[in-house]
Design a protein around this motif. Sequence first.
Motif, mmCIF file in Angstrom:
data_model
loop_
_atom_site.group_PDB
_atom_site.id
_atom_site.type_symbol
_atom_site.label_atom_id
_atom_site.label_comp_id
_atom_site.label_asym_id
_atom_site.label_seq_id
_atom_site.Cartn_x
_atom_site.Cartn_y
_atom_site.Cartn_z
ATOM 1 N N UNK A 1 0.820 -1.214 0.000
ATOM 2 C CA UNK A 1 0.000 0.000 0.000
ATOM 3 C C UNK A 1 0.851 1.260 0.000
ATOM 4 N N UNK A 2 2.011 1.223 0.656
ATOM 5 C CA UNK A 2 2.898 2.387 0.628
ATOM 6 C C UNK A 2 3.441 2.611 -0.777
ATOM 7 N N UNK A 3 3.702 1.542 -1.490
ATOM 8 C CA UNK A 3 4.255 1.651 -2.843
ATOM 9 C C UNK A 3 3.214 2.153 -3.840
ATOM 10 N N UNK A 4 2.028 1.549 -3.797
ATOM 11 C CA UNK A 4 1.033 1.844 -4.827
ATOM 12 C C UNK A 4 0.503 3.267 -4.730
ATOM 13 N N UNK A 5 0.661 3.905 -3.565
ATOM 14 C CA UNK A 5 0.164 5.277 -3.426
ATOM 15 C C UNK A 5 0.735 6.174 -4.511
ATOM 16 N N UNK A 6 1.995 5.948 -4.895
ATOM 17 C CA UNK A 6 2.600 6.727 -5.980
ATOM 18 C C UNK A 6 2.730 5.932 -7.267
ATOM 19 N N UNK A 7 3.038 4.643 -7.158
ATOM 20 C CA UNK A 7 3.334 3.860 -8.353
ATOM 21 C C UNK A 7 2.070 3.392 -9.083
ATOM 22 N N UNK B 1 -3.418 7.329 -6.038
ATOM 23 C CA UNK B 1 -4.528 7.332 -5.095
ATOM 24 C C UNK B 1 -5.203 8.698 -5.118
ATOM 25 N N UNK B 2 -6.483 8.745 -4.799
ATOM 26 C CA UNK B 2 -7.160 10.047 -4.686
ATOM 27 C C UNK B 2 -6.695 10.780 -3.443
ATOM 28 N N UNK B 3 -7.041 12.050 -3.352
ATOM 29 C CA UNK B 3 -6.704 12.839 -2.170
ATOM 30 C C UNK B 3 -7.414 12.257 -0.953
ATOM 31 N N UNK B 4 -6.654 12.045 0.128
ATOM 32 C CA UNK B 4 -7.241 11.525 1.364
ATOM 33 C C UNK B 4 -6.233 11.653 2.492
ATOM 34 N N UNK B 5 -6.746 11.573 3.715
ATOM 35 C CA UNK B 5 -5.914 11.650 4.924
ATOM 36 C C UNK B 5 -5.046 12.907 4.948
ATOM 37 N N UNK B 6 -5.579 14.002 4.422
ATOM 38 C CA UNK B 6 -4.841 15.248 4.428
ATOM 39 C C UNK B 6 -3.752 15.353 3.384
ATOM 40 N N UNK B 7 -3.625 14.361 2.518
ATOM 41 C CA UNK B 7 -2.603 14.360 1.476
ATOM 42 C C UNK B 7 -3.246 14.596 0.118
ATOM 43 N N UNK B 8 -2.522 15.228 -0.813
ATOM 44 C CA UNK B 8 -3.099 15.501 -2.136
ATOM 45 C C UNK B 8 -3.213 14.230 -2.965
ATOM 46 N N UNK B 9 -3.977 14.320 -4.043
ATOM 47 C CA UNK B 9 -4.064 13.195 -4.973
ATOM 48 C C UNK B 9 -2.694 12.920 -5.563
ATOM 49 N N UNK B 10 -2.411 11.633 -5.737
ATOM 50 C CA UNK B 10 -1.162 11.222 -6.367
ATOM 51 C C UNK B 10 -1.515 10.345 -7.557
ATOM 52 N N UNK C 1 -4.499 -3.834 -7.887
ATOM 53 C CA UNK C 1 -5.794 -3.776 -8.557
ATOM 54 C C UNK C 1 -6.823 -3.023 -7.729
ATOM 55 N N UNK C 2 -6.832 -3.280 -6.423
ATOM 56 C CA UNK C 2 -7.773 -2.563 -5.553
ATOM 57 C C UNK C 2 -7.509 -1.059 -5.589
ATOM 58 N N UNK C 3 -6.241 -0.679 -5.575
ATOM 59 C CA UNK C 3 -5.898 0.739 -5.598
ATOM 60 C C UNK C 3 -6.297 1.380 -6.917
ATOM 61 N N UNK C 4 -6.078 0.668 -8.021
ATOM 62 C CA UNK C 4 -6.497 1.186 -9.323
ATOM 63 C C UNK C 4 -8.008 1.381 -9.369
ATOM 64 N N UNK C 5 -8.745 0.478 -8.742
ATOM 65 C CA UNK C 5 -10.203 0.608 -8.704
ATOM 66 C C UNK C 5 -10.635 1.787 -7.836
ATOM 67 N N UNK C 6 -9.950 2.003 -6.721
ATOM 68 C CA UNK C 6 -10.288 3.142 -5.867
ATOM 69 C C UNK C 6 -10.027 4.462 -6.584
ATOM 70 N N UNK C 7 -8.957 4.514 -7.371
ATOM 71 C CA UNK C 7 -8.678 5.722 -8.139
ATOM 72 C C UNK C 7 -9.727 5.924 -9.219
ATOM 73 N N UNK C 8 -10.120 4.843 -9.885
ATOM 74 C CA UNK C 8 -11.183 4.933 -10.891
ATOM 75 C C UNK C 8 -12.487 5.393 -10.254
ATOM 76 N N UNK C 9 -12.813 4.850 -9.098
ATOM 77 C CA UNK C 9 -14.043 5.254 -8.399
ATOM 78 C C UNK C 9 -14.021 6.749 -8.105
ATOM 79 N N UNK C 10 -12.885 7.263 -7.633
ATOM 80 C CA UNK C 10 -12.776 8.680 -7.323
ATOM 81 C C UNK C 10 -12.955 9.532 -8.573
ATOM 82 N N UNK C 11 -12.321 9.140 -9.666
ATOM 83 C CA UNK C 11 -12.439 9.891 -10.913
ATOM 84 C C UNK C 11 -13.877 9.878 -11.426
#
Length: 474
Positions: free
Chosen positions: A185-191, A194-203, A256-266
Amino acid sequence: MRALKGGMDQGILPLLVILAFAAGERRAHTAEPARPIELTQANWGAGRCSSTACHGSPTPVYGSRVFRNEHTVWASRDRHAGAFQTLYSDLSRSIAKKLGQGSGRTLPAHQDGRCLACHSTPGPAVNPELAATIRQDGVGCESCHGSSGSWLALHTTYDWDLLSSHDKEERFGKVRLDDLAVRAERCVACHVGVPARNGLPAREVDHDLIAAGHPRLNFEFSSFLANLPAHWVETGRNTAGDFPARTWAIGQLVSSRTALELLESRAKEAARVGPDGPSRWPEFSEYDCASCHQDLRSRPPGTKVVGAATVPGVPAWGTWYFPLVSTLADLRHERDPAATAITACLGPLRTSMNVPLPDASRVAGEAGQAAQALDRWLATVQQETFDPAKTEPLLRTLRAKEIGRIEPSGPGWDLEAQVYLGLVPLRQSLGQPLQNDPGLLNELRDRRKRLLAPYVPVQTTSGTFPPADGPPHH
Protein backbone atom coordinates in the motif's frame (compact mmCIF):
# COMPACT_ATOMS: atom_id res chain seq x y z
CA MET A 1 12.77 4.20 30.19
CA ARG A 2 16.08 2.62 29.25
CA ALA A 3 18.16 3.88 26.35
CA LEU A 4 19.88 1.61 23.88
CA LYS A 5 23.47 0.82 24.72
CA GLY A 6 25.61 3.54 23.20
CA GLY A 7 22.48 5.46 22.20
CA MET A 8 20.48 8.42 23.49
CA ASP A 9 17.52 8.64 25.81
CA GLN A 10 14.15 10.00 24.81
CA GLY A 11 14.70 13.48 26.22
CA ILE A 12 18.13 14.17 24.77
CA LEU A 13 17.57 13.06 21.18
CA PRO A 14 14.96 15.67 20.16
CA LEU A 15 17.09 18.42 21.69
CA LEU A 16 20.20 17.33 19.76
CA VAL A 17 18.19 17.07 16.55
CA ILE A 18 16.95 20.64 16.94
CA LEU A 19 20.42 21.94 17.79
CA ALA A 20 21.94 20.15 14.83
CA PHE A 21 19.37 21.68 12.53
CA ALA A 22 19.97 25.14 13.97
CA ALA A 23 23.71 24.80 13.39
CA GLY A 24 23.41 23.47 9.86
CA GLU A 25 20.73 25.72 8.36
CA ARG A 26 20.61 29.44 7.65
CA ARG A 27 17.95 30.94 9.83
CA ALA A 28 15.68 33.82 8.87
CA HIS A 29 16.08 37.00 10.93
CA THR A 30 12.47 36.80 12.06
CA ALA A 31 10.82 33.41 12.21
CA GLU A 32 7.06 33.29 11.75
CA PRO A 33 5.17 31.43 14.45
CA ALA A 34 4.64 27.81 13.44
CA ARG A 35 1.18 26.33 13.33
CA PRO A 36 0.65 23.43 15.72
CA ILE A 37 1.02 20.14 13.86
CA GLU A 38 -0.21 16.75 14.96
CA LEU A 39 3.03 14.90 15.71
CA THR A 40 1.81 11.61 14.29
CA GLN A 41 1.56 13.35 10.89
CA ALA A 42 4.73 15.45 11.12
CA ASN A 43 8.04 14.71 9.42
CA TRP A 44 11.58 15.27 10.67
CA GLY A 45 13.23 14.34 7.37
CA ALA A 46 15.71 11.66 6.31
CA GLY A 47 18.66 13.70 7.59
CA ARG A 48 17.59 12.92 11.17
CA CYS A 49 18.41 9.26 10.48
CA SER A 50 21.86 9.87 8.99
CA SER A 51 24.07 9.87 12.10
CA THR A 52 26.66 7.09 12.09
CA ALA A 53 25.33 6.07 15.53
CA CYS A 54 21.85 5.65 14.05
CA HIS A 55 21.41 4.63 10.39
CA GLY A 56 24.27 6.43 8.64
CA SER A 57 27.12 3.99 9.18
CA PRO A 58 29.17 3.49 5.99
CA THR A 59 29.06 -0.29 6.51
CA PRO A 60 26.76 -2.66 8.37
CA VAL A 61 27.34 -2.88 12.12
CA TYR A 62 27.09 -6.57 12.90
CA GLY A 63 25.83 -7.47 16.35
CA SER A 64 23.46 -4.51 16.36
CA ARG A 65 19.70 -5.05 16.22
CA VAL A 66 19.75 -3.15 12.91
CA PHE A 67 22.47 -2.74 10.28
CA ARG A 68 22.82 1.00 11.05
CA ASN A 69 23.69 1.71 7.40
CA GLU A 70 20.06 1.99 6.24
CA HIS A 71 20.32 5.70 5.41
CA THR A 72 23.61 5.10 3.62
CA VAL A 73 22.08 2.40 1.39
CA TRP A 74 19.09 4.59 0.63
CA ALA A 75 21.14 7.70 -0.16
CA SER A 76 23.77 5.94 -2.29
CA ARG A 77 21.87 3.17 -4.07
CA ASP A 78 18.12 3.78 -3.92
CA ARG A 79 16.61 5.82 -6.76
CA HIS A 80 13.92 7.10 -4.39
CA ALA A 81 16.57 9.36 -2.85
CA GLY A 82 16.93 11.25 -6.15
CA ALA A 83 13.20 11.62 -6.82
CA PHE A 84 13.14 15.36 -6.13
CA GLN A 85 16.31 16.08 -8.10
CA THR A 86 14.69 14.36 -11.08
CA LEU A 87 12.33 17.33 -11.27
CA TYR A 88 15.26 19.46 -12.47
CA SER A 89 16.08 17.13 -15.38
CA ASP A 90 15.66 18.00 -19.05
CA LEU A 91 12.71 15.62 -19.29
CA SER A 92 10.97 17.27 -16.33
CA ARG A 93 11.53 20.72 -17.83
CA SER A 94 10.08 19.47 -21.12
CA ILE A 95 7.03 18.00 -19.38
CA ALA A 96 6.42 21.21 -17.43
CA LYS A 97 6.69 23.29 -20.60
CA LYS A 98 4.17 21.12 -22.43
CA LEU A 99 1.76 21.17 -19.48
CA GLY A 100 1.94 24.97 -19.50
CA GLN A 101 1.13 25.36 -23.18
CA GLY A 102 -2.01 27.41 -23.67
CA SER A 103 -1.93 28.88 -20.17
CA GLY A 104 0.85 31.37 -20.86
CA ARG A 105 2.75 30.29 -17.72
CA THR A 106 5.03 27.33 -17.14
CA LEU A 107 5.18 26.08 -13.57
CA PRO A 108 8.54 24.38 -12.91
CA ALA A 109 8.24 20.73 -12.01
CA HIS A 110 9.97 21.23 -8.65
CA GLN A 111 7.19 23.66 -7.71
CA ASP A 112 4.25 21.79 -9.21
CA GLY A 113 2.10 20.10 -6.58
CA ARG A 114 1.24 17.29 -9.00
CA CYS A 115 4.92 16.40 -9.18
CA LEU A 116 5.81 17.02 -5.54
CA ALA A 117 3.00 14.72 -4.41
CA CYS A 118 5.11 11.71 -5.40
CA HIS A 119 8.62 13.09 -5.89
CA SER A 120 8.95 14.22 -2.27
CA THR A 121 8.01 12.89 1.16
CA PRO A 122 4.30 13.43 1.85
CA GLY A 123 3.09 15.21 4.96
CA PRO A 124 3.98 18.43 6.80
CA ALA A 125 7.34 19.13 8.44
CA VAL A 126 7.64 19.43 12.20
CA ASN A 127 8.27 23.14 11.63
CA PRO A 128 8.14 25.34 8.50
CA GLU A 129 11.90 25.79 8.34
CA LEU A 130 12.33 22.07 7.71
CA ALA A 131 9.93 21.90 4.77
CA ALA A 132 12.36 22.85 1.98
CA THR A 133 15.05 20.55 3.35
CA ILE A 134 12.70 17.57 3.60
CA ARG A 135 11.47 18.20 0.07
CA GLN A 136 15.02 17.79 -1.21
CA ASP A 137 15.21 14.38 0.45
CA GLY A 138 13.02 13.07 -2.35
CA VAL A 139 11.13 9.96 -1.30
CA GLY A 140 12.72 9.66 2.12
CA CYS A 141 12.46 7.38 5.13
CA GLU A 142 9.09 8.71 6.29
CA SER A 143 7.49 8.06 2.90
CA CYS A 144 7.51 4.36 3.77
CA HIS A 145 7.95 4.21 7.56
CA GLY A 146 5.45 6.95 8.31
CA SER A 147 5.85 10.42 9.80
CA SER A 148 8.24 10.15 12.74
CA GLY A 149 7.09 13.12 14.77
CA SER A 150 5.80 10.97 17.63
CA TRP A 151 8.27 8.07 17.51
CA LEU A 152 11.65 9.40 16.37
CA ALA A 153 13.05 9.50 19.92
CA LEU A 154 11.05 6.57 21.27
CA HIS A 155 12.29 4.10 18.66
CA THR A 156 15.86 4.36 20.02
CA THR A 157 14.85 2.74 23.33
CA TYR A 158 14.60 -0.85 24.51
CA ASP A 159 10.98 -0.24 25.45
CA TRP A 160 10.22 0.30 21.75
CA ASP A 161 11.34 -3.27 21.06
CA LEU A 162 8.71 -4.57 23.47
CA LEU A 163 5.90 -3.16 21.32
CA SER A 164 4.34 -5.15 18.50
CA SER A 165 4.41 -3.69 15.00
CA HIS A 166 0.64 -3.24 15.27
CA ASP A 167 1.00 -1.21 18.48
CA LYS A 168 3.74 0.93 16.94
CA GLU A 169 1.43 1.80 14.09
CA GLU A 170 -1.80 2.28 16.05
CA ARG A 171 -0.28 4.31 18.89
CA PHE A 172 2.56 6.18 17.20
CA GLY A 173 2.05 6.03 13.43
CA LYS A 174 5.08 3.82 12.65
CA VAL A 175 4.02 1.85 9.57
CA ARG A 176 4.21 -1.94 9.99
CA LEU A 177 6.12 -2.79 6.84
CA ASP A 178 6.53 -6.42 7.90
CA ASP A 179 2.92 -6.81 6.72
CA LEU A 180 3.23 -7.28 2.94
CA ALA A 181 -0.18 -5.78 2.19
CA VAL A 182 0.69 -2.66 4.19
CA ARG A 183 4.09 -2.49 2.47
CA ALA A 184 2.45 -2.76 -0.94
CA GLU A 185 0.00 0.00 0.00
CA ARG A 186 2.90 2.39 0.63
CA CYS A 187 4.25 1.65 -2.84
CA VAL A 188 1.03 1.84 -4.83
CA ALA A 189 0.16 5.28 -3.43
CA CYS A 190 2.60 6.73 -5.98
CA HIS A 191 3.33 3.86 -8.35
CA VAL A 192 -0.38 3.27 -9.11
CA GLY A 193 -2.00 6.44 -7.77
CA VAL A 194 -4.53 7.33 -5.09
CA PRO A 195 -7.16 10.05 -4.69
CA ALA A 196 -6.70 12.84 -2.17
CA ARG A 197 -7.24 11.52 1.36
CA ASN A 198 -5.91 11.65 4.92
CA GLY A 199 -4.84 15.25 4.43
CA LEU A 200 -2.60 14.36 1.48
CA PRO A 201 -3.10 15.50 -2.14
CA ALA A 202 -4.06 13.20 -4.97
CA ARG A 203 -1.16 11.22 -6.37
CA GLU A 204 -1.69 10.16 -9.94
CA VAL A 205 -0.22 10.23 -13.42
CA ASP A 206 -3.08 11.16 -15.73
CA HIS A 207 -3.24 11.33 -19.51
CA ASP A 208 -2.05 14.95 -19.53
CA LEU A 209 1.19 13.98 -17.81
CA ILE A 210 1.69 10.93 -20.02
CA ALA A 211 1.03 12.97 -23.17
CA ALA A 212 3.57 15.53 -21.96
CA GLY A 213 6.21 12.83 -21.64
CA HIS A 214 5.86 11.25 -18.18
CA PRO A 215 6.35 7.46 -18.29
CA ARG A 216 3.23 5.35 -18.00
CA LEU A 217 2.88 3.70 -14.59
CA ASN A 218 3.46 -0.06 -14.94
CA PHE A 219 3.81 -1.24 -11.34
CA GLU A 220 4.19 -4.84 -10.20
CA PHE A 221 5.00 -5.22 -6.51
CA SER A 222 7.12 -8.38 -6.43
CA SER A 223 9.50 -7.25 -9.18
CA PHE A 224 9.83 -3.71 -7.78
CA LEU A 225 10.57 -5.11 -4.32
CA ALA A 226 13.11 -7.62 -5.67
CA ASN A 227 15.00 -4.82 -7.44
CA LEU A 228 14.93 -2.41 -4.50
CA PRO A 229 18.31 -2.10 -2.71
CA ALA A 230 17.39 -3.72 0.59
CA HIS A 231 18.38 -2.02 3.83
CA TRP A 232 16.51 -4.54 5.98
CA VAL A 233 16.27 -8.27 6.69
CA GLU A 234 12.94 -10.04 6.39
CA THR A 235 11.60 -11.63 9.57
CA GLY A 236 8.77 -13.94 10.62
CA ARG A 237 6.61 -15.32 7.84
CA ASN A 238 8.59 -13.33 5.30
CA THR A 239 11.58 -15.65 5.74
CA ALA A 240 9.64 -18.66 4.45
CA GLY A 241 10.26 -20.12 1.02
CA ASP A 242 6.89 -18.96 -0.27
CA PHE A 243 7.80 -15.27 0.20
CA PRO A 244 8.15 -14.54 -3.57
CA ALA A 245 4.77 -16.10 -4.40
CA ARG A 246 3.02 -14.38 -1.46
CA THR A 247 4.54 -11.07 -2.51
CA TRP A 248 3.28 -11.53 -6.06
CA ALA A 249 -0.27 -12.56 -5.10
CA ILE A 250 -0.69 -9.83 -2.48
CA GLY A 251 0.79 -7.26 -4.85
CA GLN A 252 -1.66 -8.20 -7.58
CA LEU A 253 -4.63 -7.66 -5.29
CA VAL A 254 -3.38 -4.46 -3.64
CA SER A 255 -2.46 -2.89 -6.99
CA SER A 256 -5.79 -3.78 -8.56
CA ARG A 257 -7.77 -2.56 -5.55
CA THR A 258 -5.90 0.74 -5.60
CA ALA A 259 -6.50 1.19 -9.32
CA LEU A 260 -10.20 0.61 -8.70
CA GLU A 261 -10.29 3.14 -5.87
CA LEU A 262 -8.68 5.72 -8.14
CA LEU A 263 -11.18 4.93 -10.89
CA GLU A 264 -14.04 5.25 -8.40
CA SER A 265 -12.78 8.68 -7.32
CA ARG A 266 -12.44 9.89 -10.91
CA ALA A 267 -15.90 8.62 -11.81
CA LYS A 268 -17.50 10.25 -8.76
CA GLU A 269 -15.94 13.59 -9.67
CA ALA A 270 -17.15 13.26 -13.27
CA ALA A 271 -20.66 12.43 -12.06
CA ARG A 272 -20.60 15.36 -9.63
CA VAL A 273 -19.64 18.06 -12.14
CA GLY A 274 -21.71 16.64 -15.01
CA PRO A 275 -20.86 16.51 -18.72
CA ASP A 276 -20.30 20.27 -18.97
CA GLY A 277 -18.02 20.50 -15.94
CA PRO A 278 -14.22 20.72 -15.82
CA SER A 279 -13.72 17.00 -15.19
CA ARG A 280 -12.13 15.06 -18.07
CA TRP A 281 -14.04 11.83 -18.41
CA PRO A 282 -13.17 9.17 -19.15
CA GLU A 283 -9.58 9.49 -17.96
CA PHE A 284 -7.57 7.99 -20.83
CA SER A 285 -4.73 6.79 -18.60
CA GLU A 286 -7.18 4.09 -17.48
CA TYR A 287 -6.91 2.55 -20.94
CA ASP A 288 -4.26 0.81 -22.98
CA CYS A 289 -2.25 3.46 -24.84
CA ALA A 290 -1.83 1.37 -28.00
CA SER A 291 -5.60 1.07 -28.42
CA CYS A 292 -5.48 4.60 -29.84
CA HIS A 293 -1.79 5.22 -30.56
CA GLN A 294 -1.09 2.51 -33.10
CA ASP A 295 0.11 1.92 -36.62
CA LEU A 296 -2.96 1.72 -38.85
CA ARG A 297 -1.28 -0.51 -41.45
CA SER A 298 -3.15 -3.48 -42.80
CA ARG A 299 -2.31 -6.97 -41.61
CA PRO A 300 -2.07 -10.33 -43.34
CA PRO A 301 -5.34 -12.30 -43.50
CA GLY A 302 -5.92 -14.33 -40.36
CA THR A 303 -3.55 -12.27 -38.17
CA LYS A 304 -4.86 -12.30 -34.61
CA VAL A 305 -4.30 -9.21 -32.48
CA VAL A 306 -4.06 -10.59 -28.96
CA GLY A 307 -5.94 -8.71 -26.27
CA ALA A 308 -7.38 -6.04 -28.54
CA ALA A 309 -10.64 -4.29 -27.75
CA THR A 310 -13.64 -6.20 -29.03
CA VAL A 311 -15.27 -3.10 -30.49
CA PRO A 312 -13.33 -1.16 -33.16
CA GLY A 313 -12.69 2.41 -32.08
CA VAL A 314 -13.11 1.68 -28.37
CA PRO A 315 -9.92 1.60 -26.27
CA ALA A 316 -9.19 -1.44 -24.11
CA TRP A 317 -9.64 -0.76 -20.39
CA GLY A 318 -7.60 -2.22 -17.54
CA THR A 319 -5.06 -4.17 -19.58
CA TRP A 320 -2.30 -3.89 -16.98
CA TYR A 321 -3.80 -4.26 -13.52
CA PHE A 322 -6.68 -6.66 -14.03
CA PRO A 323 -6.01 -9.58 -16.43
CA LEU A 324 -4.27 -11.82 -13.89
CA VAL A 325 -6.63 -10.88 -11.08
CA SER A 326 -9.39 -12.35 -13.22
CA THR A 327 -7.23 -15.40 -13.91
CA LEU A 328 -6.55 -15.96 -10.21
CA ALA A 329 -10.23 -15.52 -9.40
CA ASP A 330 -11.28 -18.04 -12.07
CA LEU A 331 -8.73 -20.58 -10.79
CA ARG A 332 -10.14 -20.35 -7.26
CA HIS A 333 -13.74 -19.90 -8.35
CA GLU A 334 -15.25 -23.11 -6.95
CA ARG A 335 -13.86 -22.95 -3.42
CA ASP A 336 -13.47 -19.25 -2.64
CA PRO A 337 -16.60 -17.06 -2.40
CA ALA A 338 -14.45 -13.91 -2.25
CA ALA A 339 -12.84 -14.82 -5.56
CA THR A 340 -16.25 -15.48 -7.08
CA ALA A 341 -17.30 -11.97 -6.10
CA ILE A 342 -14.32 -10.52 -8.00
CA THR A 343 -15.39 -12.22 -11.21
CA ALA A 344 -18.95 -11.00 -10.70
CA CYS A 345 -17.78 -7.39 -10.20
CA LEU A 346 -15.05 -7.01 -12.82
CA GLY A 347 -17.14 -8.30 -15.72
CA PRO A 348 -19.85 -5.60 -15.60
CA LEU A 349 -17.25 -2.92 -14.86
CA ARG A 350 -15.22 -3.87 -17.93
CA THR A 351 -18.39 -3.73 -20.02
CA SER A 352 -19.22 -0.28 -18.63
CA MET A 353 -15.73 1.04 -19.34
CA ASN A 354 -15.37 -0.40 -22.84
CA VAL A 355 -17.78 2.05 -24.47
CA PRO A 356 -17.03 5.45 -26.06
CA LEU A 357 -18.47 7.42 -23.11
CA PRO A 358 -18.88 5.41 -19.89
CA ASP A 359 -21.68 6.29 -17.49
CA ALA A 360 -19.72 7.90 -14.63
CA SER A 361 -22.30 7.18 -11.92
CA ARG A 362 -22.55 3.53 -12.89
CA VAL A 363 -18.75 3.15 -13.11
CA ALA A 364 -18.30 4.74 -9.67
CA GLY A 365 -20.67 2.23 -8.12
CA GLU A 366 -19.23 -0.78 -9.92
CA ALA A 367 -15.61 0.21 -9.22
CA GLY A 368 -16.41 0.71 -5.52
CA GLN A 369 -18.05 -2.71 -5.29
CA ALA A 370 -15.11 -4.36 -7.05
CA ALA A 371 -12.62 -2.62 -4.73
CA GLN A 372 -14.53 -3.86 -1.67
CA ALA A 373 -14.63 -7.38 -3.07
CA LEU A 374 -10.88 -7.29 -3.66
CA ASP A 375 -10.35 -6.05 -0.12
CA ARG A 376 -12.28 -9.02 1.27
CA TRP A 377 -10.33 -11.42 -0.90
CA LEU A 378 -7.04 -9.82 0.14
CA ALA A 379 -7.82 -10.53 3.79
CA THR A 380 -8.05 -14.22 2.87
CA VAL A 381 -4.97 -14.34 0.66
CA GLN A 382 -2.81 -12.64 3.31
CA GLN A 383 -3.27 -15.64 5.59
CA GLU A 384 -2.46 -18.25 2.97
CA THR A 385 0.71 -20.24 2.57
CA PHE A 386 1.88 -20.64 -1.01
CA ASP A 387 3.53 -24.04 -0.75
CA PRO A 388 4.56 -25.93 -3.93
CA ALA A 389 1.24 -27.80 -4.01
CA LYS A 390 -0.58 -24.48 -4.37
CA THR A 391 2.06 -22.68 -6.41
CA GLU A 392 2.47 -25.29 -9.14
CA PRO A 393 -1.17 -25.05 -10.40
CA LEU A 394 -0.78 -21.26 -10.53
CA LEU A 395 2.41 -21.69 -12.53
CA ARG A 396 0.73 -24.07 -14.98
CA THR A 397 -2.16 -21.66 -15.46
CA LEU A 398 0.13 -18.77 -16.32
CA ARG A 399 2.31 -20.90 -18.62
CA ALA A 400 -0.82 -21.84 -20.55
CA LYS A 401 -1.28 -18.18 -21.47
CA GLU A 402 0.97 -18.52 -24.49
CA ILE A 403 1.15 -15.58 -26.86
CA GLY A 404 2.79 -16.48 -30.14
CA ARG A 405 3.63 -12.92 -31.13
CA ILE A 406 3.39 -9.66 -29.24
CA GLU A 407 3.38 -6.06 -30.30
CA PRO A 408 5.92 -3.60 -28.86
CA SER A 409 3.06 -2.24 -26.79
CA GLY A 410 -0.63 -2.85 -26.30
CA PRO A 411 -2.95 -5.27 -24.50
CA GLY A 412 -0.95 -8.30 -25.68
CA TRP A 413 2.29 -6.86 -24.33
CA ASP A 414 0.67 -5.95 -21.01
CA LEU A 415 -0.68 -9.47 -20.52
CA GLU A 416 2.57 -11.15 -21.54
CA ALA A 417 4.56 -8.85 -19.21
CA GLN A 418 2.28 -9.63 -16.28
CA VAL A 419 2.54 -13.36 -17.02
CA TYR A 420 6.33 -13.21 -17.01
CA LEU A 421 6.40 -11.14 -13.82
CA GLY A 422 4.16 -13.77 -12.21
CA LEU A 423 6.09 -16.81 -13.42
CA VAL A 424 9.38 -15.61 -11.92
CA PRO A 425 8.27 -15.38 -8.24
CA LEU A 426 6.09 -18.49 -8.55
CA ARG A 427 9.11 -20.45 -9.82
CA GLN A 428 11.20 -19.12 -6.93
CA SER A 429 8.66 -20.55 -4.47
CA LEU A 430 8.74 -24.06 -5.96
CA GLY A 431 10.75 -26.86 -4.41
CA GLN A 432 13.58 -28.69 -6.12
CA PRO A 433 13.81 -29.98 -8.84
CA LEU A 434 10.81 -28.06 -10.26
CA GLN A 435 12.51 -24.73 -9.62
CA ASN A 436 15.36 -25.61 -11.98
CA ASP A 437 13.34 -27.44 -14.60
CA PRO A 438 15.17 -26.77 -17.92
CA GLY A 439 11.93 -26.37 -19.84
CA LEU A 440 10.67 -23.69 -17.45
CA LEU A 441 14.00 -21.84 -17.42
CA ASN A 442 14.15 -21.82 -21.21
CA GLU A 443 10.57 -20.56 -21.40
CA LEU A 444 11.31 -17.72 -18.99
CA ARG A 445 14.35 -16.68 -21.01
CA ASP A 446 12.30 -16.74 -24.22
CA ARG A 447 9.45 -14.72 -22.72
CA ARG A 448 11.86 -12.13 -21.35
CA LYS A 449 13.62 -11.85 -24.69
CA ARG A 450 10.35 -11.21 -26.51
CA LEU A 451 9.30 -8.55 -24.01
CA LEU A 452 12.59 -6.68 -24.20
CA ALA A 453 12.87 -6.90 -27.98
CA PRO A 454 9.41 -7.19 -29.58
CA TYR A 455 9.12 -8.07 -33.23
CA VAL A 456 10.61 -5.90 -35.93
CA PRO A 457 8.49 -5.93 -39.13
CA VAL A 458 10.20 -7.46 -42.14
CA GLN A 459 9.89 -6.28 -45.72
CA THR A 460 8.04 -8.65 -48.04
CA THR A 461 7.01 -8.39 -51.67
CA SER A 462 3.46 -7.54 -50.64
CA GLY A 463 4.29 -5.02 -47.92
CA THR A 464 5.69 -4.72 -44.42
CA PHE A 465 4.36 -7.38 -42.06
CA PRO A 466 5.50 -9.35 -39.04
CA PRO A 467 7.12 -12.70 -39.88
CA ALA A 468 4.50 -15.31 -40.63
CA ASP A 469 5.84 -17.88 -38.21
CA GLY A 470 8.72 -18.61 -35.89
CA PRO A 471 10.37 -16.24 -33.42
CA PRO A 472 10.44 -12.47 -33.96
CA HIS A 473 12.94 -11.21 -36.50
CA HIS A 474 15.74 -8.91 -35.34
